[in-house]
Design an enzyme around this catalytic site. Sequence first.
Site, PDB file in Angstrom:
ATOM      1  N   SER A   1       3.781 -33.522  13.628  1.00 34.66           N
ATOM      2  CA  SER A   1       4.854 -33.947  13.990  1.00 34.66           C
ATOM      3  C   SER A   1       6.160 -34.859  12.675  1.00 34.66           C
ATOM      4  O   SER A   1       6.207 -33.824  12.485  1.00 34.66           O
ATOM      5  CB  SER A   1       4.150 -35.562  15.204  1.00 34.66           C
ATOM      6  OG  SER A   1       4.880 -35.709  16.283  1.00 34.66           O
TER       7      SER A   1
ATOM      8  N   ASP B   1      12.306 -32.397  12.130  1.00 38.05           N
ATOM      9  CA  ASP B   1      11.213 -33.095  11.597  1.00 38.05           C
ATOM     10  C   ASP B   1      10.183 -32.114  11.086  1.00 38.05           C
ATOM     11  O   ASP B   1      10.304 -31.178  12.070  1.00 38.05           O
ATOM     12  CB  ASP B   1      10.690 -34.593  12.668  1.00 38.05           C
ATOM     13  CG  ASP B   1      10.115 -33.651  14.039  1.00 38.05           C
ATOM     14  OD1 ASP B   1      10.463 -32.481  14.152  1.00 38.05           O
ATOM     15  OD2 ASP B   1       8.793 -34.115  14.674  1.00 38.05           O
TER      16      ASP B   1
ATOM     17  N   ASP C   1       8.031 -30.947  12.859  1.00 35.76           N
ATOM     18  CA  ASP C   1       6.874 -29.581  13.451  1.00 35.76           C
ATOM     19  C   ASP C   1       8.700 -28.812  13.847  1.00 35.76           C
ATOM     20  O   ASP C   1       8.079 -28.835  15.397  1.00 35.76           O
ATOM     21  CB  ASP C   1       6.722 -30.363  14.329  1.00 35.76           C
ATOM     22  CG  ASP C   1       6.536 -31.537  15.327  1.00 35.76           C
ATOM     23  OD1 ASP C   1       7.328 -32.220  15.393  1.00 35.76           O
ATOM     24  OD2 ASP C   1       5.370 -31.183  15.871  1.00 35.76           O
TER      25      ASP C   1
ATOM     26  N   ARG D   1      11.908 -32.370  16.664  1.00 39.16           N
ATOM     27  CA  ARG D   1      12.920 -34.174  16.861  1.00 39.16           C
ATOM     28  C   ARG D   1      13.941 -33.165  15.647  1.00 39.16           C
ATOM     29  O   ARG D   1      14.457 -32.385  15.752  1.00 39.16           O
ATOM     30  CB  ARG D   1      11.975 -34.937  16.490  1.00 39.16           C
ATOM     31  CG  ARG D   1      11.366 -35.491  16.920  1.00 39.16           C
ATOM     32  CD  ARG D   1      10.673 -36.978  16.233  1.00 39.16           C
ATOM     33  NE  ARG D   1       9.383 -36.722  16.864  1.00 39.16           N
ATOM     34  CZ  ARG D   1       9.257 -38.027  18.090  1.00 39.16           C
ATOM     35  NH1 ARG D   1      10.103 -38.843  18.405  1.00 39.16           N
ATOM     36  NH2 ARG D   1       7.781 -38.281  18.141  1.00 39.16           N
TER      37      ARG D   1
END
Length: 462
Positions: free
Chosen positions: A16, A181, A183, A186
């Site tokens: 993430s 980001d 993964d 974002r």
Amino acid sequence: VIRRRGFYGGLIMSASHNPGGPDEDWGIKFNYSAGEPAPERITDRIYEETQRIESLRIADIGDVDLSAVGAVDLDGFSVEVIDPVADYLATLEEVFDFDLLRGLLQRRDFSMKFDAMHAITGVYAKPILCDVLGAPESSIMNGVPLEDFGKGHPDPNLTYAKELVDIMFAEGAPVFGAASDGDGDRNMILGGNFFVTPSDSVAVIAANAQACIPYFKGGLKGVARSMPTGAALDRVAEKLGLQFNEVPTGWKFFGNLMDSKALFGGTDYTPFLCGEESFGTGSDHVREKDGLWAVLAWLQILAAHNQPGKPLVTVESIVKDHWATYGRNYYCRYDYEGVDKPKAQAMFAAMTSATASNTGRVVQGNTIATADVFEYLDPVDGSISKNQGIRFLMEDGSRVIFRLSGTAGSGATVRMYIEKYVPPTGQLHEVCANVVGDLVKAALELSSLVKFTGMESPTVIT
């Protein structure tokens, strides 16, 4: 990949937006057949099945060369290695006008920086932005994925993407800047010496979608934002007559709206656009937030506003024109990370018990019209989500919101959201901190945050 290939679902190995390293927060996500994050009706069934497991069998299939695309047979067990960029690129070509994008990226007066933060979008950035669209390779920074993200924190915000921010706020800054980001879901959008809040970003995309992005040329049907996200999108929806939903934080609520007709036989909300203040933006081309898509959406809007031979239209001018039409939602978020969880829970319990007595109260010159605990009735599946955040809704439309986040790597994270709306006839170009200062004081007074947590200042201000 799941949607294009008709898979039952997919497992995603993800860090993430958390920092890398052996002690950090890595995880496995399961996305279901429409590509959406697995809804509770599926995760509940998975949990039920785990209660009946009697034995485990592990296949000894040996190593697979992940650099070689194609199927490999391992004693009857088939493993296919695919090129994820190819499937993703094919989807993007259905959404955007790549010829128009090439024209923008190859303008002599246009320049850009994309920060992959040594994470997964480094795999996609060069093939798409450089090889296909013609941006110079110097446009990509931190483009090589690393296990520890180059000892950085791959969260695209003003604090953790400092290297990009320094470039974009220096003299002679590029016209456009963006970051994604760990993964790749974002995004942060910047202009030269100008930051676009995620709340403004989704509103600007929605306002320009039909005119600028081919995928939406027939018009949007539905838009949505998470509850703590600034209400800029609400005003676009009202002006354009779009179906609008305010949902709890969590992409599965957007996924339900996207699949309302196909999976539930309900209202058709697509074409659909959505976003959240935590730097996530997406549409129904997939069922997840999509950082690189948001970057290309902004480039498409810029391309549509920059006709050949005309003076350059910048990110800042597009946003300021938007404010002049819809007004400005001055917005910021304070993150208090690593808070002792029991202390944070005690603070939220105190605010919850005081909602009735706080309604009608005047704090720092702001009259609280309603204090409540947000809950959501899903119009698609009828589920009710309770305890989704504490809201203080002021009489003038301002908002103060608190959430206890469950996505932090260690300890608890208290998120405090501050928002003040100024109409188009008001002061639209002030420093945000100067406009919302009284609301920040009100929020700290209402929550007794310093008393409960011992933290005098936030870890991150966005």
